[in-house]
Write an enzyme that holds these catalytic residues in place. Structure first.
Site, PDB file in Angstrom:
ATOM      1  N   ASP A   1     -11.230   2.133   4.088  1.00 16.75           N
ATOM      2  CA  ASP A   1     -11.484   0.691   3.955  1.00 16.75           C
ATOM      3  C   ASP A   1     -12.979   0.417   3.758  1.00 16.75           C
ATOM      4  O   ASP A   1     -13.358  -0.688   3.342  1.00 16.75           O
ATOM      5  CB  ASP A   1     -11.045  -0.039   5.240  1.00 16.75           C
ATOM      6  CG  ASP A   1      -9.718  -0.768   5.088  1.00 16.75           C
ATOM      7  OD1 ASP A   1      -9.385  -1.161   3.954  1.00 16.75           O
ATOM      8  OD2 ASP A   1      -9.039  -0.944   6.115  1.00 16.75           O
TER       9      ASP A   1
ATOM     10  N   GLN B   1      -4.611  -1.990   9.668  1.00 19.78           N
ATOM     11  CA  GLN B   1      -4.460  -3.306   9.039  1.00 19.78           C
ATOM     12  C   GLN B   1      -4.977  -4.414   9.958  1.00 19.78           C
ATOM     13  O   GLN B   1      -4.653  -4.448  11.148  1.00 19.78           O
ATOM     14  CB  GLN B   1      -2.975  -3.550   8.673  1.00 19.78           C
ATOM     15  CG  GLN B   1      -2.714  -4.805   7.875  1.00 19.78           C
ATOM     16  CD  GLN B   1      -3.324  -4.791   6.473  1.00 19.78           C
ATOM     17  OE1 GLN B   1      -3.510  -3.738   5.867  1.00 19.78           O
ATOM     18  NE2 GLN B   1      -3.662  -5.958   5.959  1.00 19.78           N
TER      19      GLN B   1
ATOM     20  N   LYS C   1       0.837  -1.206   0.000  1.00 17.35           N
ATOM     21  CA  LYS C   1       0.000   0.000   0.000  1.00 17.35           C
ATOM     22  C   LYS C   1       0.872   1.257   0.000  1.00 17.35           C
ATOM     23  O   LYS C   1       0.607   2.208  -0.736  1.00 17.35           O
ATOM     24  CB  LYS C   1      -0.944  -0.013   1.216  1.00 17.35           C
ATOM     25  CG  LYS C   1      -2.054  -1.068   1.073  1.00 17.35           C
ATOM     26  CD  LYS C   1      -2.836  -1.322   2.360  1.00 17.35           C
ATOM     27  CE  LYS C   1      -3.739  -2.549   2.178  1.00 17.35           C
ATOM     28  NZ  LYS C   1      -4.479  -2.937   3.384  1.00 17.35           N
TER      29      LYS C   1
END
Ligand code: GUN
Length: 292
Positions: A119, A96, A52
């Site tokens: 997200d 994460q 990312k």
């Protein structure tokens, strides 16, 4: 049969994002800034987050990686999230997953400000998705929608069967494919571990989205001639044919299913490469305040 090339589409879209960042720079506007919180040093999570950060660099975004030890307390992590919520320089951020067992993922997700939740995991954003309101779509389903669009796969009036009801893939995918828009307008069946007659249900599908996480589960006898098959599975298995000693397998037995398909995605190189691109698209939306 057309192979859906997620690597190629991903590169195309990242090129488009990079061009937009150049325009923002030239106009003296704010450059998108994505942050990621990584708790502990799980190998797979390190790889995902590293990917990312690299993708941000490629398209010209700013990125910040916040590393916390796996001994961090839940309240310390929630405090860090509150700091990022307030930080005007950060447009969006992710935490994460998975997290260590002593930390509640749900609490973490609900602490992220919905306007920075790139997200798309916050209940407010899941609700907005179901209502077809502007929102951040979760990365994998968003990537699949883009593949369907770029390959102009027809969806209106088609039967779509989704295998797997996870919160981050199957469940949102079933909602998205039923919405009154393109891609969408499908008659959707969401199947899972308790489903009876799975083979018959799959055999009725014009579009099959397979996300159950069992290597090579879907064999040719599940697939109708001419179906479009999207493989979301990624299982790492040992292999004596590769230098690394392992290889990635999808949920679809590709060699026997592919000849029956109108479209099919391969693992690797199908859906996988699209997920980071979706995150970049969400971050760009956050920075342009297109959602909230
Ligand atoms: N772990 C596996 N997939 C994801 C994802 O899409 N987002 C986050 N935050 N963690 C993940």
């Amino acid at each position: 049969m057309t192979i859906i090339d997620g690597k190629k589409v991903s590169e195309e879209i990242q090129g488009e994002i990079a061009a937009e960042v150049q325009k923002l720079k030239a106009a003296g506007k704010k450059i998108p800034h994505l942050a990621a919180i990584l708790v502990g040093n799980d190998g797979a999570s390190e790889t995902y987050v590293g990917g990312k950060v690299k993708a941000c660099e490629r398209v010209g975004f700013r990125s910040t990686l916040v590393r916390l030890p796996d001994t961090v307390s839940e309240s310390e992590l929630l405090k860090k999230i509150s700091d990022l919520n307030k930080d005007k320089d950060i447009d969006g951020f992710i935490v994460q997953l998975p997290l260590p067992k002593h930390i509640s993922e749900q609490k973490v997700i609900e602490t992220i400000a919905p306007e920075k939740d790139v997200d798309g995991f916050h209940p407010a954003n899941v609700g907005r998705m179901a209502l077809n309101l502007p929102t951040y779509l979760p990365a994998t389903p968003y990537g699949i929608l883009q593949l369907i669009e770029r390959y102009k796969i027809e969806t209106a009036g088609k039967t779509c069967v989704v295998i797997g009801r996870s919160h981050i893939v199957g469940s949102p995918m079933s909602i998205l494919m039923a919405r009154n828009t393109y891609p969408g307008n499908c008659t959707v069946t969401l199947t899972h571990s308790k489903t009876k007659n799975l083979k018959e249900i799959c055999f009725s599908a014009d579009i099959l989205i397979v996300a159950l996480g069992k290597a090579e589960f879907l064999t040719a006898d599940y697939v109708k001639q001419g179906a479009a098959v999207i493989d979301v599975g990624i299982t790492r298995v040992k292999s004596d044919k590769t230098k690394t000693g392992w290889k990635l397998l999808g949920d679809v037995k590709y060699d026997e299913v592919a000849p029956k398909c109108s479209f099919i995605s391969h693992v690797p190189g199908g859906v996988g490469p699209m997920t980071i691109t979706s995150l970049l698209l969400n971050s760009l939306k956050a920075s342009k305040k297109e959602v909230y």
